[in-house]
Design a protein around this motif. Structure first.
Motif, PDB file in Angstrom:
ATOM      1  N   GLY A 147      -6.377   2.610  -8.380  1.00 34.44           N
ATOM      2  CA  GLY A 147      -5.049   3.217  -8.350  1.00 34.44           C
ATOM      3  C   GLY A 147      -4.017   2.290  -8.980  1.00 34.44           C
ATOM      4  O   GLY A 147      -4.374   1.276  -9.588  1.00 34.44           O
ATOM      5  N   PRO A 148      -2.720   2.608  -8.820  1.00 36.89           N
ATOM      6  CA  PRO A 148      -1.672   1.824  -9.481  1.00 36.89           C
ATOM      7  C   PRO A 148      -1.745   0.323  -9.200  1.00 36.89           C
ATOM      8  O   PRO A 148      -1.549  -0.474 -10.115  1.00 36.89           O
ATOM      9  N   GLY A 182       0.827  -1.209   0.000  1.00 39.53           N
ATOM     10  CA  GLY A 182       0.000   0.000   0.000  1.00 39.53           C
ATOM     11  C   GLY A 182       0.852   1.246   0.000  1.00 39.53           C
ATOM     12  O   GLY A 182       0.647   2.157  -0.806  1.00 39.53           O
ATOM     13  N   SER A 183       1.867   1.287   0.874  1.00 39.82           N
ATOM     14  CA  SER A 183       2.654   2.522   0.910  1.00 39.82           C
ATOM     15  C   SER A 183       3.552   2.632  -0.306  1.00 39.82           C
ATOM     16  O   SER A 183       3.817   3.738  -0.784  1.00 39.82           O
ATOM     17  N   MET A 184       3.972   1.497  -0.853  1.00 38.87           N
ATOM     18  CA  MET A 184       4.782   1.554  -2.072  1.00 38.87           C
ATOM     19  C   MET A 184       3.946   2.136  -3.220  1.00 38.87           C
ATOM     20  O   MET A 184       4.410   2.964  -3.994  1.00 38.87           O
ATOM     21  N   SER A 185       2.697   1.692  -3.282  1.00 39.38           N
ATOM     22  CA  SER A 185       1.826   2.154  -4.343  1.00 39.38           C
ATOM     23  C   SER A 185       1.566   3.653  -4.234  1.00 39.38           C
ATOM     24  O   SER A 185       1.641   4.373  -5.232  1.00 39.38           O
ATOM     25  N   SER A 186       1.289   4.147  -3.004  1.00 37.92           N
ATOM     26  CA  SER A 186       1.000   5.582  -2.925  1.00 37.92           C
ATOM     27  C   SER A 186       2.258   6.410  -3.121  1.00 37.92           C
ATOM     28  O   SER A 186       2.204   7.502  -3.699  1.00 37.92           O
ATOM     29  N   ALA A 187       3.420   5.870  -2.701  1.00 40.95           N
ATOM     30  CA  ALA A 187       4.667   6.607  -2.939  1.00 40.95           C
ATOM     31  C   ALA A 187       4.964   6.690  -4.436  1.00 40.95           C
ATOM     32  O   ALA A 187       5.359   7.732  -4.958  1.00 40.95           O
ATOM     33  N   GLY A 224      -6.370   1.592   3.476  1.00 39.04           N
ATOM     34  CA  GLY A 224      -7.222   2.774   3.319  1.00 39.04           C
ATOM     35  C   GLY A 224      -6.998   3.525   2.019  1.00 39.04           C
ATOM     36  O   GLY A 224      -7.211   4.734   1.954  1.00 39.04           O
ATOM     37  N   LEU A 225      -6.576   2.817   0.971  1.00 38.41           N
ATOM     38  CA  LEU A 225      -6.334   3.480  -0.313  1.00 38.41           C
ATOM     39  C   LEU A 225      -7.530   3.271  -1.251  1.00 38.41           C
ATOM     40  O   LEU A 225      -8.206   2.250  -1.170  1.00 38.41           O
TER      41      LEU A 225
END
Ligand code: SF4
Ligand code: SF4
Lengths: 83, 182
Positions: B137-138, B38-43, B132-133
């Motif tokens: 998205g990606p 999740g954090s990799m995707s939002s970054a 929570g994304l």
């Protein structure tokens, strides 16, 4: 086949489900100012309507319920004990 | 929290069974991986903007091509989808879908065939909800790429996938294949 029950006492007639459903499963009943199911055969059980409904007024019966592995079993276990 | 240490004898090529862990270990690892993804995707999205989708799509496509190499080649879309269902397994459980007014699952438009796929179980969806994304998205592009890569490999055609709708319990996608493509 999926069956959708609407709790008419709970429904506040906002029409969000009518607007949000991609398959036009709902329509507003103008006389009652409540939603009604008009095309249940096109429901694909995405449950977007559940997320948007402010009154949690609908229930989908006999659907494939997707796995939710993000639910923490330890937390659930503790909650089960408390509730 | 007390961490239980695993002690054992370790010889080359003989991994102690205890290191396989139990269900709790798998659950913990899954949660860590979900958060990580999740954090990799939002970054990625923050750094590369919409380019993030293209990068992840390519990664998924490569995975799709790789895993479909072991499938039997066919020019029958239904058979290809069945095989892909077997390979994707329960974690990406999908079925063909059609609106009630349509006679068959596939529709033909010139040299293109279109089929709608309803993804009911999806690890990507679970990961996004865990962190929570938003959907679409990606990370979602990983699965699109995967499907396209697999169908291209199995059928030796050109494919593309579009999102019709995403929901918390199922997502509808349109797979278009072009016979003369490639
Ligand atoms: S589950 Fe999806 S398709 Fe079914 S009624 Fe709700 S929004 Fe429409
Ligand atoms: S979203 Fe809920 S409250 Fe609003 S009309 Fe639909 S069922 Fe009624």
């Amino acid at each position: 086949m999926v069956n959708i029950e609407i709790d008419e006492d709970a429904c506040v007639g906002c029409g969000s489900c009518v607007e949000d459903c991609p398959n036009d499963v709902y329509e507003m009943d103008e006389t009652k100012n409540k939603t009604k199911v008009v095309k249940v055969e096109d429901c694909m059980a995405c449950l977007s309507c559940h997320e948007i409904c402010p009154a949690q007024a609908m229930e989908h019966q006999d659907i494939h319920v997707a796995k939710r592995l993000y639910i923490d079993r330890k937390v659930n276990y503790e909650l089960d004990r408390i509730i | 929290m007390e961490i239980e240490e695993i002690r054992g004898t370790f010889k080359p090529e003989l991994i102690p069974k205890e290191t396989g862990g139990d269900l709790d270990d798998y659950e913990d690892a899954l949660h860590v991986l979900m958060k990580f993804m999740g954090s990799m995707s939002s970054a990625l999205e923050q750094v590369s903007g919409r380019g993030a989708n293209a990068i992840v799509y390519q990664a998924g496509k490569r995975m799709g091509h790789e895993s479909a190499k072991m499938m039997d080649k066919t020019d029958n879309l239904e058979k290809a989808l069945d095989e892909m269902g077997d390979v994707l397994g329960h974690e990406f459980y999908f079925e063909k879908w059609k609106p009630s007014g349509q006679d068959s699952y596939t529709t033909q438009d010139g040299d293109q065939v279109v089929v709608k796929l309803l993804f009911m179980d999806c690890v990507v969806r679970q990961t996004l909800r865990r962190t929570g994304l938003p959907q679409k998205g990606p990370l979602c592009y990983l699965l699109y790429g995967y499907m396209v890569g697999a169908v291209e490999e199995v059928m030796d055609i050109k494919g593309k996938i579009d999102i019709d709708h995403v929901g918390p319990n199922a997502c509808l996608k349109t797979l278009t294949i072009t016979w003369s493509g490639k």
